[in-house]
Design an enzyme around this catalytic site. Structure first.
Site, PDB file in Angstrom:
ATOM      1  N   GLY A   1      44.853  35.245  44.625  1.00 51.57           N
ATOM      2  CA  GLY A   1      45.093  34.406  43.460  1.00 51.57           C
ATOM      3  C   GLY A   1      43.927  34.330  42.508  1.00 51.57           C
ATOM      4  O   GLY A   1      43.902  33.457  41.640  1.00 51.57           O
ATOM      5  N   ASP A   2      42.953  35.220  42.657  1.00 51.96           N
ATOM      6  CA  ASP A   2      41.772  35.181  41.788  1.00 51.96           C
ATOM      7  C   ASP A   2      41.314  36.615  41.528  1.00 51.96           C
ATOM      8  O   ASP A   2      42.138  37.522  41.540  1.00 51.96           O
ATOM      9  CB  ASP A   2      40.672  34.323  42.431  1.00 51.96           C
ATOM     10  N   ASP A   3      40.023  36.825  41.299  1.00 49.91           N
ATOM     11  CA  ASP A   3      39.552  38.170  40.987  1.00 49.91           C
ATOM     12  C   ASP A   3      39.867  39.141  42.128  1.00 49.91           C
ATOM     13  O   ASP A   3      39.560  38.855  43.292  1.00 49.91           O
ATOM     14  CB  ASP A   3      38.041  38.164  40.744  1.00 49.91           C
TER      15      ASP A   3
END
Length: 429
Positions: A230-232
């Protein structure tokens, strides 16, 4: 405490794993082999046995984790390794004792981040065969921290620190507590065939679940990664030089990030010679995006800062395939500031220059190919974008907009409009 379980084996009794491992250490002597016996219960911390094995066989030896579950109930700092082979056939399962981890996690050495395991040394081979697993029990963390970004002392799962000539291959990381892997002060190392899945079962985004972050590191190669998070997907941060990212698939996250960077007031940092190729994106927000802090220091890391100096340059991304990107594939934001504050998007002294993006095709939800929100103090320079074929999902039209603010020197495209200036760290509003 349960007695430490450690078994010394002869090399001839070991089935050689899938990568080329040597029966001899670098000094020509036969490798000592330590097999870690699991305690067999979540009440028994297997860390003492693991540390003992790495102490006994961590120089010129081999450490074997059999196809069992090992309970990791305490922090590990194993940075003395030298010419060691680590063979993970089972699962390392971290405990859900949040109070313990918040009080004992180890400093990473950047952004006030913390970690559960620091591993480092020379000539390390860490083989997972495609099934050796790190399980961080992340669902407990995702529920606990909620929407709080960079929750203090929330640990990274693994920090590779001070490693030289290391190979990490065929490892699975599931439900990482925070960042999956931080790679810091490391050089000439290869991370291949790594699987990461940090999705939040309760829905929503499991933020700060980056696949990997490179920091103060050089000559790092990351190949054949599959990251669902859900991020980088992967992030290159301060003083990352000569980094290669190739033949990877990224799903659901933000894409490849350069930054955040420029967080430390007056500090000079760079990201240089980043090569990205043969990447498939499945419903990520971007393909490649840049995020720098503003020119004003507001607060302190991890959620505050700014005023940093330096540049990102010589960054090439080619042969990119997309399936329903959520935003523009290429974005720059120089607006990152203290959480909750509104930043000045045009006063950063950190410069972004010499970028080449070529051969991107697939589908997107955005009509924008690029959104470049650059600093007026240090404008972006010399950006090339060529061979773009992006169809807007659900119809036959194509993404053709290039939004620019403070961009000098374009090749292969013309700016079609002004960028939306806002405080988003991902180049939008």
């Amino acid at each position: 405490m349960a007695p430490i379980a450690l078994k010394i084996l002869l090399f001839t009794s070991l089935i050689v794993p899938s990568i080329s491992l040597s029966d001899q250490a670098r000094n020509g002597h036969a490798r000592t082999i330590c097999e870690v016996k699991p305690g067999g219960s979540s009440e028994i911390d297997d860390v003492p046995a693991i540390v003992d094995a790495l102490t006994t066989c961590g120089s010129g030896g081999r450490v074997i984790f059999s196809n069992n579950t090992y309970h990791i109930n305490s922090v590990m700092n194993t940075t003395w390794l030298d010419d060691v082979e680590i063979d993970l056939q089972g699962t390392l399962l971290w405990s859900t004792n949040i109070s313990y981890w918040l009080n004992h996690s180890l400093p990473v050495g950047y952004q006030n981040q913390s970690t559960a395991w620091i591993l480092g040394g020379k000539d390390i081979v860490f083989e997972g065969h495609g099934y050796g697993t790190f399980n961080g029990s992340g669902q407990t963390w995702y529920r606990y921290v909620g929407s709080t970004s960079n929750y203090p002392r929330r640990p990274n799962q693994l920090t590779v620190s001070g490693a030289m000539g290391a190979v990490f291959k065929g490892l699975r990381f599931v439900q990482s507590q925070m960042w999956t892997m931080s790679i810091i002060h490391t050089s000439n190392s290869w991370f291949d065939s790594i699987y990461v899945n940090n999705l939040y079962d309760d829905g929503g985004s499991a933020q700060n679940t980056d696949g990997a972050n490179t920091i103060y590191s050089k000559n790092i190669t990351l190949t054949n990664w599959e990251v669902v998070n859900g991020d980088d997907s992967i992030s290159t941060k301060a003083n990352s030089t000569d980094i290669t990212i190739a033949n990877c698939t990224f799903t659901s996250g933000l894409g490849i990030a350069i930054g955040s960077i420029g967080q430390y007031n007056g500090a000079f940092e760079t990201v240089e010679r980043l090569k990205i190729s043969n990447i498939t994106y499945e419903k990520t927000t971007h393909a490649v995006y840049f995020k720098t802090w503003t020119g004003d220091q507001v607060g302190y890391p991890p959620n505050g800062g700014g005023g940093g100096l330096g540049y990102a340059s010589d960054i090439v991304a080619t042969n990119l395939k997309t399936n329903n990107l959520k935003g523009a594939p290429f974005t720059i934001s120089q607006c990152t500031t203290f959480s909750g504050a509104s930043g000045n998007c045009t006063n950063s002294k950190f410069q972004i220059r010499d970028l080449v993006f070529t051969d991107i095709s697939g589908t997107t939800d955005s009509s924008d190919v690029a959104s470049f929100q650059c600093s007026a103090v240090a404008p972006c320079e010399d950006i090339t974008i060529e061979n773009v074929s992006l169809r807007i999902a659900g119809n036959t039209t194509h993404a053709e907009e290039y939004l620019c603010g403070n961009v000098d020197g374009t090749v292969g495209f013309n700016c079609t409009g002004d960028v939306c200036v806002g405080s988003s760290a991902t180049g939008g509003c």
